[in-house]
Design a protein around this motif. Structure first.
Motif, PDB file in Angstrom:
ATOM      1  N   HIS B 143       0.838  -1.194   0.000  1.00  0.00           N
ATOM      2  CA  HIS B 143       0.000   0.000   0.000  1.00  0.00           C
ATOM      3  C   HIS B 143       0.885   1.260   0.000  1.00  0.00           C
ATOM      4  CE1 HIS B 143      -2.898   3.031   1.308  1.00  0.00           C
ATOM      5  NE2 HIS B 143      -3.836   2.197   0.905  1.00  0.00           N
ATOM      6  N   SER B 145       0.671   4.104   1.453  1.00  0.00           N
ATOM      7  CA  SER B 145       0.833   4.895   2.684  1.00  0.00           C
ATOM      8  C   SER B 145       0.454   4.138   3.956  1.00  0.00           C
ATOM      9  CB  SER B 145      -0.001   6.179   2.604  1.00  0.00           C
ATOM     10  OG  SER B 145      -1.358   5.859   2.325  1.00  0.00           O
ATOM     11  N   ASN B 146      -0.410   3.151   3.854  1.00  0.00           N
ATOM     12  CA  ASN B 146      -0.887   2.473   5.062  1.00  0.00           C
ATOM     13  C   ASN B 146      -0.153   1.145   5.273  1.00  0.00           C
ATOM     14  OD1 ASN B 146      -2.648   2.573   7.330  1.00  0.00           O
ATOM     15  ND2 ASN B 146      -3.891   0.965   6.381  1.00  0.00           N
ATOM     16  N   ASP B 147       1.160   1.247   5.414  1.00  0.00           N
ATOM     17  CA  ASP B 147       2.031   0.069   5.529  1.00  0.00           C
ATOM     18  C   ASP B 147       3.178   0.475   6.443  1.00  0.00           C
ATOM     19  OD1 ASP B 147       3.257  -2.444   3.409  1.00  0.00           O
ATOM     20  OD2 ASP B 147       4.580  -1.360   4.776  1.00  0.00           O
ATOM     21  N   GLY B 179       1.148   8.552   5.099  1.00  0.00           N
ATOM     22  CA  GLY B 179       2.408   7.820   5.212  1.00  0.00           C
ATOM     23  C   GLY B 179       3.597   8.701   5.546  1.00  0.00           C
ATOM     24  N   LEU B 234      -6.558   8.618   5.252  1.00  0.00           N
ATOM     25  CA  LEU B 234      -5.735   7.870   6.210  1.00  0.00           C
ATOM     26  C   LEU B 234      -6.106   6.391   6.226  1.00  0.00           C
ATOM     27  CD1 LEU B 234      -5.828  10.374   9.227  1.00  0.00           C
ATOM     28  CD2 LEU B 234      -4.163  10.252   7.351  1.00  0.00           C
ATOM     29  N   GLY B 235      -5.244   5.585   6.846  1.00  0.00           N
ATOM     30  CA  GLY B 235      -5.515   4.160   6.985  1.00  0.00           C
ATOM     31  C   GLY B 235      -5.357   3.720   8.440  1.00  0.00           C
ATOM     32  N   ASP B 236      -5.713   2.485   8.711  1.00  0.00           N
ATOM     33  CA  ASP B 236      -5.757   2.019  10.106  1.00  0.00           C
ATOM     34  C   ASP B 236      -4.372   1.826  10.725  1.00  0.00           C
ATOM     35  OD1 ASP B 236      -5.081  -0.091   8.538  1.00  0.00           O
ATOM     36  OD2 ASP B 236      -6.353  -1.556   9.557  1.00  0.00           O
ATOM     37  N   ILE B 237      -3.320   1.856   9.890  1.00  0.00           N
ATOM     38  CA  ILE B 237      -1.964   1.725  10.441  1.00  0.00           C
ATOM     39  C   ILE B 237      -1.359   3.091  10.766  1.00  0.00           C
ATOM     40  CG2 ILE B 237       0.393   0.935   9.943  1.00  0.00           C
ATOM     41  CD1 ILE B 237      -0.906  -1.340   8.297  1.00  0.00           C
ATOM     42  N   ASN B 238      -1.560   4.058   9.876  1.00  0.00           N
ATOM     43  CA  ASN B 238      -0.952   5.367  10.156  1.00  0.00           C
ATOM     44  C   ASN B 238      -1.808   6.248  11.082  1.00  0.00           C
ATOM     45  OD1 ASN B 238      -2.816   6.680   8.294  1.00  0.00           O
ATOM     46  ND2 ASN B 238      -1.500   5.946   6.620  1.00  0.00           N
TER      47      ASN B 238
END
Lengths: 312, 312
Positions: B143, B145-147, B179, B234-238
């Protein structure tokens, strides 16, 4: 003129100018088929190499002369350079500009502390206005390109580049009034005798190319080039230097200039003015000649008007 | 996640990325009323910071995974970054792009050796195309940004800047998919605890600003911003990293972005993309807050389409 004069000049002006970075690009090397080193005078103070010659010319005046100020006529980079160099040295700069000069250029001169005298947009009017300032203020006239101390200051561009890359096969700079290319030729002569110096000139204003052919200073019939810094002609001080030390001049078309400028913006990610792109355009137009050679390219400045900029 | 992970990441990717220069300008300092340091990721390989995260993510795969290749869907800088990073590491990169992507972007991916799969320009179609490549080729999806490994790679931007300027009061980067800002926040947390991290976000796509307020990941209703790199969410990791380590987000209008970009082009003489200008715009909009402070500004990239560029 000797090697020591160049060394002294560099030492003299170094506190007042940037030793600008040298950029390289594998992608542009592949495109040109040569090993290119770009000397980035767009990052110079006030955005162009002219800061060097202006600084040196003022520093070589006597204390008494400095107190009475300096004067030039220019609507371009030299007006800004003389203004900023003068301010750095505590000297007054009188700048003669045509009354139709763009506001952005007048503002830049004012921003650097230059005192503007407006005149009619003719050569005669601006020479008269400058002469008046010399008479009234006792100020010293400094020519943007046909002045030995300006040429020596400009020579420091190539000196710095040759210090990083002493083994260049070629040094290429744009040709306008002749001040930069003359300084470049002197620097190569004294510090890299193996290195041939070549000029890049727009076809539309090829006065220097024709001057070298005819053996006398030729003029331009038009000024129709996007490379607005190169519309001027040679003078009696820089022309003999070019006759002696310049290998030859490569002329380029307007499309070549725009394409080269675009490549520089897109690949090096830096802002350069059209005049700067002329030297690179000359390389791209003569790939066979430069094949596998080490080529130093002088990017003379980065002052562009983004309002009027168009690539397509 | 710990400090050592960041140190290891930087050592791991350093042979494959540039330690980009930091630019300063007295003129922009005067204008902002603060001491600014611009980290120039426009000079990064392929023209943007995304090269860092892409390189790290591929390097953290097993040998076996690397042999089966990587896949992503992107029409922007990450597609190029993953293609080039993969080529540098001898890995195959499968890039899913919408069939209406500009030719210049497709050519860039092809130029870096990426293998393009075209799909309909919908989120569902591109996710399906990527899933197919994962199933058929055994390739690993990465991904943009969400990695976590992408975020760690991106953190090296701020690590390098803090190495040069360890005493920054603020670090500001643009907020898109999260990210870069997450990596920036982690770097400051571990290497400059005194330094507050702030995000700059276009008002038109202020999903991150609203996410931090509501405590859940919000979406954008439109993508109407010139900062085309910041239209994602945004994603659940960042997101949890931002909740923990980001001070706040400053939103800026489209006019602010264009003005800031223009100042960077004209004064720093460098080409940056609109997304890059958002962080600087945030400073200019809040001068009182940043007055006399040391502010690090991350210029995220320099890939612009000069054909469509207009400042006025």
């Amino acid at each position: 003129m000797n090697k020591q004069a160049l060394i002294d000049t560099r030492r003299r002006i170094s506190p007042f100018v940037h030793n600008t970075p040298v950029f390289t690009s594998h992608l542009l090397d592949d495109l040109a088929g040569a090993k290119l080193s770009f000397k980035c005078e767009n990052f110079q103070k006030m955005g162009a190499f002219k800061m060097r010659g202006a600084t040196n010319a003022i520093m070589q005046l006597s204390k008494d002369q400095q107190e009475r100020g300096v004067v030039t006529h220019s609507s371009g980079n030299f007006a800004q350079a003389l203004s900023l160099a003068a301010r750095n040295l505590g000297v007054t700069a009188y700048i003669v500009m045509p009354n139709n000069a763009p506001k952005v250029k007048k503002d830049a001169v004012l921003g650097y502390g230059g005192l503007i005298t407006l005149c009619e947009p003719t050569i005669k009017a601006r020479e008269q206005a400058a002469a008046n300032l010399v008479a009234e203020k006792g100020a010293t006239f400094i020519h943007p390109s046909n002045d030995l101390n300006v040429i020596l200051g400009n020579a420091t561009v190539a000196m710095e580049l040759l210090e990083v890359h002493p083994d260049l096969n070629f040094l290429i700079s744009p040709v306008g009034g002749g001040g930069l290319i003359a300084g470049t030729a002197l620097a190569a002569h004294y510090f890299a005798p193996q290195c041939l110096v070549i000029g890049g000139e727009p076809m539309a204003v090829d006065d220097a190319f024709r001057s070298l052919q005819s053996g006398q200073i030729e003029t331009n019939l038009t000024t129709h080039t996007i490379a607005d810094g190169l519309r001027t002609q040679l003078g009696d001080i820089n022309f003999p230097i070019l006759q002696q030390h310049l290998d030859h001049i490569i002329r380029v078309e307007e499309d070549d200039i725009v394409s080269a400028m675009r490549l520089i913006w897109e690949r090096l990610k830096i802002v350069v003015e059209p005049s700067s792109a002329v030297a690179f355009a000359a390389v791209l137009k003569n790939k066979a000649y430069f094949k596998d050679k080490k080529v130093g390219i002088i990017l003379s400045g980065g002052n562009v008007d983004l309002d009027t900029l168009k690539f397509s």
